[in-house]
Design an enzyme around this catalytic site. Sequence first.
Site, PDB file in Angstrom:
ATOM      1  N   SER A 240      71.912  41.934 -45.289  1.00 24.39           N
ATOM      2  CA  SER A 240      71.668  42.702 -44.070  1.00 24.39           C
ATOM      3  C   SER A 240      72.007  41.886 -42.831  1.00 24.39           C
ATOM      4  CB  SER A 240      70.197  43.131 -44.005  1.00 24.39           C
ATOM      5  OG  SER A 240      69.888  44.011 -45.058  1.00 24.39           O
ATOM      6  N   PRO A 314      71.675  52.456 -48.024  1.00 18.37           N
ATOM      7  CA  PRO A 314      71.261  52.148 -46.652  1.00 18.37           C
ATOM      8  C   PRO A 314      69.762  52.310 -46.464  1.00 18.37           C
ATOM      9  CG  PRO A 314      72.209  54.337 -46.747  1.00 18.37           C
ATOM     10  CD  PRO A 314      72.403  53.732 -48.120  1.00 18.37           C
ATOM     11  N   CYS A 417      43.581  35.133 -36.727  1.00 20.28           N
ATOM     12  CA  CYS A 417      43.168  33.777 -36.361  1.00 20.28           C
ATOM     13  C   CYS A 417      44.208  32.727 -36.744  1.00 20.28           C
ATOM     14  CB  CYS A 417      41.830  33.449 -37.019  1.00 20.28           C
ATOM     15  SG  CYS A 417      40.470  34.454 -36.412  1.00 20.28           S
TER      16      CYS A 417
END
EC number: 4.1.1.17
Length: 473
Positions: A240, A314, A417
């Site tokens: 990609s 796709p 956190c």
Amino acid sequence: MKHTIIENEPEIKLQNDLNHHIEISPNTKTTNGTTTTTTTLNVNKTLKAIDLIETSIKNHISTIDHENCLPNDEDSFFVCDLGEIINSVNQWQQILPMVQPYYAVKCNSNPQILTTLSELGVNFDCASKNEIDLVLSLGIHQAHERIIYANPCKTNSFIRHAADENVNLTTVDNVHELYKLAKFHPHCKILIRLITDDSTAQCQLSTKFGCDLNTAIGEILPKAKELGLQVHGVAFHVGSGAKDFSSIYQAIKDSRILFDEMLSMGFTPKLLDIGGGFERETFPQSSQMVKFALEKFFPIEFSQLNEIKFIAEPGRFMVANAFTLITHIIARRDLPTGGNNNNNDMTPSAMLYINDGVYGNLNCILFDHQTPKVYVLTNENQLFYKQEMMRSLSVNNNNNNNNKTDGFKFSIWGPTCDGLDCVSSLAKLSKNVQVGDWLFFENVGAYTSCASTKFNGLSSGETKTLYVNSNEE
């Protein structure tokens, strides 16, 4: 077998062919010395889409009082424009009508999206039992015939499940997978997945999947013949976010070599899967290379004689631009340098903490190499969605990446956190936003919600999605 289509092909001629057919303006096409206008993909939102999305957002956030609302009422949410998905499918069908799309379910498994795509004639690329079951649950007629189980390395129980559900098309890239299929799903049609050069892709897959031609010809084909399996064709994926589309050319060239070997061994291959990784912004170039390579190595005469069809997988092409993510500013911490908004100063004036981040719907920043653009949605009880989008469109249309408008510089952090949960180390916003304001991220439909986690217990489950359709009259 003699491969006359590529034998002794001069490297200089090959490079000239590639340059001639792909390294030209997306707005022109040159054939036999004649230049004509070609299709240009419009990836900007229409005014109608902007109005619909703004109204949907306004209706939702106007009911939320962040100081008195119930827990999770102010959670981040998506707005999905189904019209944008319709546009994507239409553009694919106009430019690559010879290639049947199989949507990569892993990209965004939203059931409404899958239903919409199915109604538009798109099939499905599934990688697991759960993805197969999701598609089968949608009530699509003959859904099992519209699925490719495109995972070269499968769990035994998943193979048995595919057999039970009559999902009869899959990919392999090693001999060991053949033994599993022979035992658990002997009637399954097999595509041999070839390795590709995806070195220029942002998301590379060939480090994990795909075999070379020698392995395919010398090991996999003979073993498939011995086991009596149905070799149905070839698959590949160039990764990609690729910028060098010559890898598509080479992969299709290699696929033809493997097709010829299959035919010489008595197999009847019928399918070439050219994979995924397509992006709308570069689709004029990548699709042009696909067409050029198919015409060269799979000409009409050869394809019709052998009844060969073409498919692709796709994902982001179909859904990336359809989703807007809206997030809430839950905290702000001013920094010692606050107040200095000199445009040459790259130091943020404050840290913003929002209620979504890299462990949630913005995980694409870490795992998909995305840098989603952030905008101001509200400030001082005013809505700025349309204003921000119009400014963005103006900048894009003028091809001006140097926005000279004064802005406020922030770093943006997710709610967990973990110090790794940084959405942007430096974001320039048009307003001096405060706690209680909202921000939005555009084009976040691909590899976002599908990979979100419940880390720190901060997710309440599936993110709410509002739907509009800018394609409706």
